[in-house]
Design a protein around this motif. Structure first.
Motif, short mmCIF file in Angstrom:
data_model
loop_
_atom_site.label_atom_id
_atom_site.label_comp_id
_atom_site.label_asym_id
_atom_site.label_seq_id
_atom_site.Cartn_x
_atom_site.Cartn_y
_atom_site.Cartn_z
N ASP A 18 -155.72 7.02 -0.13
CA ASP A 18 -155.74 7.59 1.22
C ASP A 18 -154.34 7.70 1.82
O ASP A 18 -154.17 8.27 2.90
CB ASP A 18 -156.60 6.73 2.16
N ILE A 19 -153.35 7.15 1.14
CA ILE A 19 -151.97 7.13 1.65
C ILE A 19 -151.15 8.16 0.88
O ILE A 19 -151.09 8.14 -0.34
CB ILE A 19 -151.35 5.73 1.50
N GLY A 20 -150.51 9.04 1.60
CA GLY A 20 -149.69 10.07 0.97
C GLY A 20 -148.22 9.87 1.22
O GLY A 20 -147.81 9.32 2.26
N GLY A 21 -147.40 10.32 0.29
CA GLY A 21 -145.96 10.30 0.47
C GLY A 21 -145.29 8.94 0.32
O GLY A 21 -144.16 8.76 0.75
N MET A 22 -145.98 7.95 -0.29
CA MET A 22 -145.39 6.61 -0.45
C MET A 22 -145.54 6.15 -1.90
O MET A 22 -145.90 5.00 -2.15
CB MET A 22 -146.06 5.61 0.51
N THR A 23 -145.25 7.02 -2.84
CA THR A 23 -145.49 6.71 -4.26
C THR A 23 -144.70 5.50 -4.72
O THR A 23 -145.25 4.56 -5.30
CB THR A 23 -145.12 7.93 -5.12
#
Length: 295
Positions: A18-23
């Motif tokens: 559910d979290i994007g942009g924090m790979t």
């Protein structure tokens, strides 16, 4: 007083997907917390102490960059209880009561372990100790540090379920050096770049449209253009952009539905007027016109 902040892992409802942009940040969290917890669950006390969970993890970065969301997803992914603690929960006007609350916090965490103790804005609770520090606050910090050391020893032995303190702050420079030593894993959350903003928009829109029953994001929506126009926006800012856009869509839908309802109501009222008129003209007729159905 503390148990109200406990959330079971299955009830959190947030995962890393559910979290994007924090790979890169999520990868560090997996390696340093999720993996050691999985090792403990698999091997227990037979696991190497080098693979034990750290006693503390610090998430620091600008506001709105996903620190709280990451903490919740971490507890969910690792299957640990989530214990959300605020500074007000540990502060009491009576001398000695705050110390008891700190001990109760760690006692509760051990009983429901594995546990993630999340302290948001940790700098407000544990600031740098100076000569003019209030005696009441200094005593609380001393008890907290000693209990924290006990967690470190407990986690390294792998004999019991691990307990990890996860702190979040946007002012790491205000933390006491003794606290930073107990937070060996320090992860900086960055502002999303162009690629990350596109991913965040995709996740936010896909989740919202799926919840509303729509098929997905329209091909007319240029997410890259949106991402380029939202430079220097945090993840929280992008969420607000989507919220405002969806509220405008809902407003238009409600306006259209209201107009349609008004048209149907007018049609029904006109039909009823015709029916009453025909009924008055020919009361002697056996066959009366059919009555319109109500909306």
């Amino acid at each position: 007083r503390l148990v109200s902040g406990v959330v079971a892992a299955k009830d959190i409802g947030v995962s890393f997907t559910d979290i994007g942009g924090m790979t890169s940040e999520l990868e560090e969290v997996r390696d340093n917390v999720v993996l050691p917890m999985q090792v403990w669950k698999q091997f227990g006390s037979k696991a190497s102490d080098m693979m034990s969970c750290p006693a503390g993890v610090l998430l620091y970065g600008k506001p709105g960059t996903g620190k709280t969301l990451t903490a919740m997803a971490l507890a969910s992914e690792s299957g640990a209880s989530f214990l959300n603690v605020k500074s007000a929960d540990l502060m009491d006007k009576f001398i000695g009561e705050s110390d008891k609350l700190v001990r109760a916090l760690f006692s509760l965490a051990r009983k429901i372990a594995p546990t993630i103790i999340f302290i948001d804005e940790i700098d407000t609770m544990i600031r740098k100790r100076e000569n003019n520090t209030n005696e009441h606050i200094a005593s609380l910090q001393g008890i907290l540090l000693s209990e924290w050391d006990g967690l470190k020893d407990q986690n390294s032995r792998c004999s019991t379920a691990p307990v990890v303190i996860l702190g979040a702050t946007n002012r790491p420079m205000d933390l006491d050096p003794a606290i930073l030593r107990r937070l060996p894993v320090q992860i900086k959350t960055k502002m999303p770049d162009l690629k990350a903003r596109v991913v965040i928009f995709e996740k936010l829109l896909h989740k919202q449209l799926c919840d509303d029953g729509d098929g997905g994001v329209s091909s007319e929506v240029d997410l890259k253009d949106l991402a380029m126009r939202t430079e220097d926006y945090s993840g929280s800012d992008l969420r607000e952009v989507v919220r405002v856009a969806l509220s405008q869509r809902t407003k238009r839908s409600l306006t259209t539905a209201l107009k349609l309802q008004q048209v149907k109501q007018q049609t029904y009222e006109q039909a009823m007027q015709r029916y009453e008129s025909l009924k008055k003209k020919d009361k002697q007729n056996a066959i009366l016109p059919s009555k319109p159905e109500a909306i």
